[in-house]
Design a protein around this motif. Sequence first.
Motif, short mmCIF file in Angstrom:
data_model
loop_
_atom_site.label_atom_id
_atom_site.label_comp_id
_atom_site.label_asym_id
_atom_site.label_seq_id
_atom_site.Cartn_x
_atom_site.Cartn_y
_atom_site.Cartn_z
N GLY A 1 -14.51 -0.79 20.83
CA GLY A 1 -15.38 0.33 21.16
C GLY A 1 -15.44 1.35 20.05
N ALA A 2 -14.29 1.69 19.49
CA ALA A 2 -14.23 2.71 18.44
C ALA A 2 -14.95 2.28 17.17
CB ALA A 2 -12.78 3.06 18.13
N LEU A 3 -14.89 0.99 16.85
CA LEU A 3 -15.48 0.50 15.60
C LEU A 3 -16.79 -0.27 15.84
CD1 LEU A 3 -12.24 -0.70 13.76
CD2 LEU A 3 -13.41 1.51 13.60
N ALA A 4 -17.41 -0.02 16.97
CA ALA A 4 -18.64 -0.74 17.32
C ALA A 4 -19.75 -0.53 16.29
CB ALA A 4 -19.14 -0.31 18.71
N ARG B 1 -15.10 -4.01 8.63
CA ARG B 1 -13.82 -4.13 9.35
C ARG B 1 -12.87 -5.05 8.59
NH1 ARG B 1 -17.40 -4.23 14.18
NH2 ARG B 1 -17.20 -6.50 14.12
N LEU B 2 -13.40 -6.16 8.06
CA LEU B 2 -12.56 -7.08 7.28
C LEU B 2 -12.05 -6.41 6.01
CD1 LEU B 2 -14.39 -10.51 7.62
CD2 LEU B 2 -12.05 -9.96 8.33
N ARG B 3 -12.91 -5.66 5.35
CA ARG B 3 -12.49 -4.95 4.12
C ARG B 3 -11.41 -3.93 4.44
NH1 ARG B 3 -12.27 -4.06 -0.94
NH2 ARG B 3 -12.90 -2.12 -1.92
N LEU B 4 -11.61 -3.17 5.52
CA LEU B 4 -10.59 -2.20 5.93
C LEU B 4 -9.27 -2.91 6.22
CD1 LEU B 4 -9.67 0.65 6.71
CD2 LEU B 4 -10.54 0.17 9.02
N MET C 1 -2.16 -2.00 1.32
CA MET C 1 -1.44 -0.74 1.24
C MET C 1 -0.03 -0.88 1.83
SD MET C 1 -2.42 2.99 2.83
CE MET C 1 -2.28 2.41 4.49
N VAL C 2 0.07 -1.52 2.99
CA VAL C 2 1.38 -1.70 3.61
C VAL C 2 2.27 -2.56 2.72
CG1 VAL C 2 2.60 -2.73 5.58
CG2 VAL C 2 0.57 -1.29 5.96
N ASP C 3 1.72 -3.63 2.17
CA ASP C 3 2.50 -4.48 1.27
C ASP C 3 2.98 -3.70 0.05
OD1 ASP C 3 2.06 -6.61 2.98
OD2 ASP C 3 0.51 -7.53 1.74
N ASP C 4 2.09 -2.88 -0.53
CA ASP C 4 2.47 -2.09 -1.70
C ASP C 4 3.50 -1.03 -1.34
OD1 ASP C 4 0.80 -3.61 -3.25
OD2 ASP C 4 -0.77 -2.08 -3.43
N PHE C 5 3.32 -0.36 -0.20
CA PHE C 5 4.31 0.64 0.25
C PHE C 5 5.66 -0.02 0.46
CE2 PHE C 5 1.53 4.16 2.39
CZ PHE C 5 0.91 4.41 1.18
N THR C 6 5.65 -1.20 1.08
CA THR C 6 6.90 -1.92 1.35
C THR C 6 7.58 -2.33 0.05
OG1 THR C 6 6.03 -2.72 3.46
CG2 THR C 6 7.91 -3.91 2.53
N ALA C 7 6.82 -2.88 -0.86
CA ALA C 7 7.39 -3.31 -2.15
C ALA C 7 7.91 -2.11 -2.93
CB ALA C 7 6.34 -4.05 -2.97
N TYR C 8 7.16 -1.01 -2.95
CA TYR C 8 7.59 0.18 -3.67
C TYR C 8 8.86 0.75 -3.05
CZ TYR C 8 7.70 4.70 -5.92
OH TYR C 8 8.09 5.79 -6.63
N SER C 9 8.91 0.79 -1.73
CA SER C 9 10.10 1.31 -1.05
C SER C 9 11.32 0.48 -1.37
CB SER C 9 9.89 1.36 0.46
OG SER C 9 8.93 2.31 0.80
N ALA C 10 11.17 -0.84 -1.37
CA ALA C 10 12.30 -1.72 -1.68
C ALA C 10 12.75 -1.54 -3.12
CB ALA C 10 11.91 -3.18 -1.42
N ALA C 11 11.80 -1.48 -4.04
CA ALA C 11 12.15 -1.30 -5.45
C ALA C 11 12.76 0.08 -5.66
CB ALA C 11 10.91 -1.47 -6.33
#
Length: 169
Positions: free
Chosen positions: A123-126, A133-136, A143-153
């Motif tokens: 409904g919100a993204l109708a 939506r796929l691009r988002l 972003m999550v992968d990069d945040f996770t990798a940066y946090s680990a490093a």
Amino acid sequence: MDAVPGELWELEHALTRIAHLLTRSRRHDHVIAAAGVPVERAAVPLLRLLAETPGPLRPSEIAAALGVEAPHVTRQIQRLERAGYVDRVPDPDDGRAQQVRLLPAGADAVDRVRAVGRRWMVGALAGWEPEERLRLAGLVHRMVDDFTAYSAADCDHYGVSGPPGGPRG
């Protein structure tokens, strides 16, 4: 303090807004009422984790995966056990330890919560095109992968969750 590019201020603001939106207790109350799943807000990530993980997990693994303290997980497990959503089983690798497994009622509860969330998102993204939506989704995953990798490093390099003199979280 170092200068922060304007787009990062905007990103931080957008992330703060969505985090607030998704974690509001009113939203949780609406979702659990619509799903017919009477659980505390803190129990939902635990149920989702168990549903997404093949096999049972130790409470310490749950706490680590969710980034919370073990006593918090223990309380939620006890409540979810009483509700019939999870149970504890012996750890096959360590007879002294226990693991938590999702019961069929717990899997059904997760499915119902997810279904309500998906209806809300549809409904919100109708007004969005499928490609948008796929691009988002791709950008958020990146972003999550990069945040996770940066946090680990970062943790490995500095032995903390941030650079010296920076925020620690």
